[in-house]
Scaffold this motif. Sequence first.
Motif, PDB file in Angstrom:
ATOM      1  N   LEU A   5       0.831  -1.210   0.000  1.00  0.00           N
ATOM      2  CA  LEU A   5       0.000   0.000   0.000  1.00  0.00           C
ATOM      3  C   LEU A   5       0.864   1.257   0.000  1.00  0.00           C
ATOM      4  O   LEU A   5       0.568   2.224  -0.701  1.00  0.00           O
ATOM      5  CB  LEU A   5      -0.948  -0.005   1.199  1.00  0.00           C
ATOM      6  CG  LEU A   5      -2.074  -1.040   1.136  1.00  0.00           C
ATOM      7  CD1 LEU A   5      -2.729  -1.198   2.498  1.00  0.00           C
ATOM      8  CD2 LEU A   5      -3.083  -0.675   0.074  1.00  0.00           C
ATOM      9  N   GLY A   6       1.943   1.220   0.782  1.00  0.00           N
ATOM     10  CA  GLY A   6       2.850   2.354   0.829  1.00  0.00           C
ATOM     11  C   GLY A   6       3.553   2.611  -0.493  1.00  0.00           C
ATOM     12  O   GLY A   6       3.920   3.743  -0.816  1.00  0.00           O
ATOM     13  N   ALA A   7       3.717   1.543  -1.285  1.00  0.00           N
ATOM     14  CA  ALA A   7       4.361   1.671  -2.596  1.00  0.00           C
ATOM     15  C   ALA A   7       3.374   2.066  -3.687  1.00  0.00           C
ATOM     16  O   ALA A   7       3.741   2.182  -4.850  1.00  0.00           O
ATOM     17  CB  ALA A   7       5.063   0.365  -2.962  1.00  0.00           C
ATOM     18  N   GLY A   8       2.104   2.251  -3.306  1.00  0.00           N
ATOM     19  CA  GLY A   8       1.122   2.722  -4.272  1.00  0.00           C
ATOM     20  C   GLY A   8       0.141   1.689  -4.798  1.00  0.00           C
ATOM     21  O   GLY A   8      -0.624   1.975  -5.722  1.00  0.00           O
ATOM     22  N   ALA A   9       0.147   0.489  -4.223  1.00  0.00           N
ATOM     23  CA  ALA A   9      -0.837  -0.510  -4.651  1.00  0.00           C
ATOM     24  C   ALA A   9      -2.235   0.036  -4.378  1.00  0.00           C
ATOM     25  O   ALA A   9      -2.502   0.544  -3.287  1.00  0.00           O
ATOM     26  CB  ALA A   9      -0.634  -1.827  -3.912  1.00  0.00           C
ATOM     27  N   PRO A  10      -3.145  -0.031  -5.357  1.00  0.00           N
ATOM     28  CA  PRO A  10      -4.497   0.518  -5.148  1.00  0.00           C
ATOM     29  C   PRO A  10      -5.293  -0.311  -4.136  1.00  0.00           C
ATOM     30  O   PRO A  10      -5.456  -1.511  -4.303  1.00  0.00           O
ATOM     31  CB  PRO A  10      -5.127   0.468  -6.538  1.00  0.00           C
ATOM     32  CG  PRO A  10      -4.327  -0.522  -7.313  1.00  0.00           C
ATOM     33  CD  PRO A  10      -2.962  -0.575  -6.699  1.00  0.00           C
ATOM     34  N   GLY A  18     -15.193  -9.239  -8.173  1.00  0.00           N
ATOM     35  CA  GLY A  18     -15.498  -7.925  -7.630  1.00  0.00           C
ATOM     36  C   GLY A  18     -15.011  -7.719  -6.217  1.00  0.00           C
ATOM     37  O   GLY A  18     -15.224  -6.674  -5.631  1.00  0.00           O
ATOM     38  N   ASP A  19     -14.344  -8.734  -5.673  1.00  0.00           N
ATOM     39  CA  ASP A  19     -13.865  -8.606  -4.306  1.00  0.00           C
ATOM     40  C   ASP A  19     -12.670  -7.663  -4.237  1.00  0.00           C
ATOM     41  O   ASP A  19     -11.918  -7.517  -5.182  1.00  0.00           O
ATOM     42  CB  ASP A  19     -13.503  -9.969  -3.730  1.00  0.00           C
ATOM     43  CG  ASP A  19     -12.555 -10.767  -4.626  1.00  0.00           C
ATOM     44  OD1 ASP A  19     -12.464 -10.460  -5.819  1.00  0.00           O
ATOM     45  OD2 ASP A  19     -11.917 -11.700  -4.118  1.00  0.00           O
ATOM     46  N   THR A  20     -12.555  -6.987  -3.120  1.00  0.00           N
ATOM     47  CA  THR A  20     -11.444  -6.077  -2.855  1.00  0.00           C
ATOM     48  C   THR A  20     -10.687  -6.607  -1.638  1.00  0.00           C
ATOM     49  O   THR A  20     -11.165  -7.500  -0.934  1.00  0.00           O
ATOM     50  CB  THR A  20     -11.944  -4.657  -2.550  1.00  0.00           C
ATOM     51  OG1 THR A  20     -12.716  -4.694  -1.337  1.00  0.00           O
ATOM     52  CG2 THR A  20     -12.779  -4.093  -3.689  1.00  0.00           C
ATOM     53  N   ALA A  21      -9.535  -6.025  -1.362  1.00  0.00           N
ATOM     54  CA  ALA A  21      -8.778  -6.416  -0.170  1.00  0.00           C
ATOM     55  C   ALA A  21      -9.607  -6.160   1.093  1.00  0.00           C
ATOM     56  O   ALA A  21      -9.560  -6.943   2.042  1.00  0.00           O
ATOM     57  CB  ALA A  21      -7.459  -5.668  -0.119  1.00  0.00           C
ATOM     58  N   LEU A  22     -10.395  -5.083   1.091  1.00  0.00           N
ATOM     59  CA  LEU A  22     -11.229  -4.778   2.252  1.00  0.00           C
ATOM     60  C   LEU A  22     -12.329  -5.821   2.430  1.00  0.00           C
ATOM     61  O   LEU A  22     -12.635  -6.233   3.554  1.00  0.00           O
ATOM     62  CB  LEU A  22     -11.819  -3.370   2.128  1.00  0.00           C
ATOM     63  CG  LEU A  22     -12.561  -2.833   3.341  1.00  0.00           C
ATOM     64  CD1 LEU A  22     -11.675  -2.834   4.594  1.00  0.00           C
ATOM     65  CD2 LEU A  22     -13.076  -1.428   3.065  1.00  0.00           C
ATOM     66  N   ILE A  23     -12.908  -6.271   1.347  1.00  0.00           N
ATOM     67  CA  ILE A  23     -13.919  -7.331   1.429  1.00  0.00           C
ATOM     68  C   ILE A  23     -13.288  -8.612   1.969  1.00  0.00           C
ATOM     69  O   ILE A  23     -13.856  -9.285   2.835  1.00  0.00           O
ATOM     70  CB  ILE A  23     -14.582  -7.575   0.058  1.00  0.00           C
ATOM     71  CG1 ILE A  23     -15.523  -6.416  -0.278  1.00  0.00           C
ATOM     72  CG2 ILE A  23     -15.326  -8.908   0.033  1.00  0.00           C
ATOM     73  CD1 ILE A  23     -16.095  -6.461  -1.679  1.00  0.00           C
ATOM     74  N   LEU A  24     -12.105  -8.953   1.473  1.00  0.00           N
ATOM     75  CA  LEU A  24     -11.425 -10.162   1.953  1.00  0.00           C
ATOM     76  C   LEU A  24     -11.069 -10.036   3.431  1.00  0.00           C
ATOM     77  O   LEU A  24     -11.216 -10.999   4.195  1.00  0.00           O
ATOM     78  CB  LEU A  24     -10.175 -10.428   1.121  1.00  0.00           C
ATOM     79  CG  LEU A  24     -10.439 -10.762  -0.347  1.00  0.00           C
ATOM     80  CD1 LEU A  24      -9.128 -10.890  -1.108  1.00  0.00           C
ATOM     81  CD2 LEU A  24     -11.274 -12.021  -0.489  1.00  0.00           C
ATOM     82  N   ALA A  25     -10.622  -8.850   3.856  1.00  0.00           N
ATOM     83  CA  ALA A  25     -10.310  -8.635   5.273  1.00  0.00           C
ATOM     84  C   ALA A  25     -11.572  -8.749   6.126  1.00  0.00           C
ATOM     85  O   ALA A  25     -11.554  -9.365   7.193  1.00  0.00           O
ATOM     86  CB  ALA A  25      -9.656  -7.271   5.466  1.00  0.00           C
ATOM     87  N   ALA A  26     -12.673  -8.183   5.660  1.00  0.00           N
ATOM     88  CA  ALA A  26     -13.937  -8.240   6.408  1.00  0.00           C
ATOM     89  C   ALA A  26     -14.471  -9.664   6.487  1.00  0.00           C
ATOM     90  O   ALA A  26     -15.007 -10.071   7.516  1.00  0.00           O
ATOM     91  CB  ALA A  26     -14.971  -7.315   5.771  1.00  0.00           C
ATOM     92  N   HIS A  40      -5.547   3.713   4.105  1.00  0.00           N
ATOM     93  CA  HIS A  40      -4.993   3.968   2.769  1.00  0.00           C
ATOM     94  C   HIS A  40      -6.094   4.254   1.742  1.00  0.00           C
ATOM     95  O   HIS A  40      -5.884   4.131   0.541  1.00  0.00           O
ATOM     96  CB  HIS A  40      -4.121   2.793   2.323  1.00  0.00           C
ATOM     97  CG  HIS A  40      -2.754   2.836   2.920  1.00  0.00           C
ATOM     98  ND1 HIS A  40      -2.467   2.305   4.154  1.00  0.00           N
ATOM     99  CD2 HIS A  40      -1.607   3.389   2.459  1.00  0.00           C
ATOM    100  CE1 HIS A  40      -1.197   2.497   4.422  1.00  0.00           C
ATOM    101  NE2 HIS A  40      -0.645   3.165   3.417  1.00  0.00           N
ATOM    102  N   GLY A  41      -7.263   4.605   2.222  1.00  0.00           N
ATOM    103  CA  GLY A  41      -8.315   5.078   1.332  1.00  0.00           C
ATOM    104  C   GLY A  41      -9.235   4.040   0.735  1.00  0.00           C
ATOM    105  O   GLY A  41      -9.967   4.347  -0.213  1.00  0.00           O
ATOM    106  N   ALA A  42      -9.250   2.828   1.275  1.00  0.00           N
ATOM    107  CA  ALA A  42     -10.167   1.809   0.749  1.00  0.00           C
ATOM    108  C   ALA A  42     -11.610   2.285   0.937  1.00  0.00           C
ATOM    109  O   ALA A  42     -11.959   2.850   1.970  1.00  0.00           O
ATOM    110  CB  ALA A  42      -9.955   0.476   1.453  1.00  0.00           C
TER     111      ALA A  42
END
Length: 116
Positions: A5-10, A18-26, A40-42
Amino acid sequence: MEVLLGAGAPADRQGALGDTALILAASSRGGESIDLLLGHGADPNLGDRNRKRPLMWMVDTQLHRGFDTSANIAPLVRAGARVDADRAALMWAVRGVGTSFDARRPGGERRRRGRH
């Protein structure tokens, strides 16, 4: 994850479903990951292809049976997760509850279906 995330990964990149990292974390009760992604703006309102949003994944009682996810719900709500979107998160929260409560009134008499 923090390095990526710090290196700029969206934070909101969506996978094939359609899953996102936030969905997987949840969906995996990842409290620290949720905080990091939100930091980081998710987008807490970006749903998967079935329109199931991170908050809905977090409160899914069938998915998290036996786990207290309440501490992980607050960061999503504070970040602006809509509690009234599509199929409301509250509906997901009570989806599995009907099978875990006794259908008796306090005095022991059974409730009749269709009557309150």
